[in-house]
Design an enzyme around this catalytic site. Structure first.
Site, mmCIF file in Angstrom:
data_model
loop_
_atom_site.group_PDB
_atom_site.id
_atom_site.type_symbol
_atom_site.label_atom_id
_atom_site.label_comp_id
_atom_site.label_asym_id
_atom_site.label_seq_id
_atom_site.Cartn_x
_atom_site.Cartn_y
_atom_site.Cartn_z
ATOM 1 N N CYS A 107 -1.493 53.162 -13.124
ATOM 2 C CA CYS A 107 -2.030 54.526 -13.111
ATOM 3 C C CYS A 107 -0.928 55.485 -13.544
ATOM 4 O O CYS A 107 0.210 55.364 -13.092
ATOM 5 C CB CYS A 107 -2.507 54.871 -11.699
ATOM 6 S SG CYS A 107 -2.981 56.598 -11.510
ATOM 7 N N GLU A 150 -10.868 56.457 -12.639
ATOM 8 C CA GLU A 150 -10.957 57.927 -12.808
ATOM 9 C C GLU A 150 -11.866 58.525 -11.738
ATOM 10 O O GLU A 150 -11.575 59.588 -11.181
ATOM 11 C CB GLU A 150 -11.456 58.293 -14.209
ATOM 12 C CG GLU A 150 -10.620 57.788 -15.383
ATOM 13 C CD GLU A 150 -9.130 57.943 -15.233
ATOM 14 O OE1 GLU A 150 -8.690 58.894 -14.559
ATOM 15 O OE2 GLU A 150 -8.384 57.110 -15.758
ATOM 16 N N HIS A 153 -10.070 58.866 -8.628
ATOM 17 C CA HIS A 153 -9.226 60.070 -8.623
ATOM 18 C C HIS A 153 -10.014 61.294 -8.159
ATOM 19 O O HIS A 153 -9.488 62.135 -7.432
ATOM 20 C CB HIS A 153 -8.669 60.356 -10.019
ATOM 21 C CG HIS A 153 -7.447 59.562 -10.372
ATOM 22 N ND1 HIS A 153 -6.282 59.644 -9.654
ATOM 23 C CD2 HIS A 153 -7.200 58.684 -11.376
ATOM 24 C CE1 HIS A 153 -5.371 58.842 -10.205
ATOM 25 N NE2 HIS A 153 -5.911 58.244 -11.245
HETATM 26 ZN ZN LIG Z 1 -5.001 56.870 -12.529
#
Ligand SMILES: [Zn+2]
Length: 167
Positions: A107, A150, A153
């Site tokens: 990441c 994503e 996140h």
């Molecule tokens: Zn990431």
């Protein structure tokens, strides 16, 4: 529009572990966030995807760099018809998932860490593009894995969460 600094753990953990908000229709900040995400990902070597909280916006948007995932799109994907290298997902939601894969993942916000994470092999996603049009798309391979990271996140979840048995 600008190339932003990508926030990293642990310095920016208060932002990276926060929950992002959905965008309203015609929310004025959307264009700015989309442009910043595109500019920043384009300027990032080996950057497959980037989510808004990674550049400091707690909003439910991410982008993928098509150059890395064009083989993971469906044959009838609308994304194969667009010339834009950056694919935009606003208020994304995984609506179906199939299979399982267990692979190492990195990441941009957790430099130097590679963690084995169990993900769905194939997913179908509903989201809006930057023109406000809703779309449905299927993904496999790296695209599927990247999208799942994503969306994590946007929910304040980092790859590090999976080392504590959360995955
Ligand atoms: Zn990431």
């Amino acid at each position: 529009m600008a190339v932003k600094t990508i926030l990293s753990y642990p310095q920016a953990s208060h932002i990276l572990t926060a929950q992002s908000e959905a965008l309203a229709v015609n929310e004025s900040q959307t264009d700015e966030i989309v442009l910043d995400l595109k500019d920043t990902l384009r300027a990032t070597p080996n950057g497959v995807g980037l989510a808004a909280p990674q550049i400091g916006y707690l909003k439910r948007i991410f982008v993928l760099n098509k150059d890395y995932i064009s083989n993971d799109l469906a044959e009838d994907s609308l994304f194969l018809k667009t010339k834009d290298q950056m694919l935009v997902f606003i208020n994304p939601k995984i609506i179906t998932q199939k299979g399982e894969v267990f692979e190492e993942e990195g990441c941009l916000s957790v430099p130097g860490e590679f963690i084995k994470i169990k993900r769905a092999k194939q997913i179908k996603v509903r989201a809006y593009n930057e023109l406000g049009m809703q779309f449905y798309e299927k993904f496999k391979g790296l695209a599927s894995r990247a999208i799942q990271q994503e969306i994590d996140h946007l929910n304040g979840i980092l790859i590090l969460n999976y080392t504590q048995g959360a995955g």
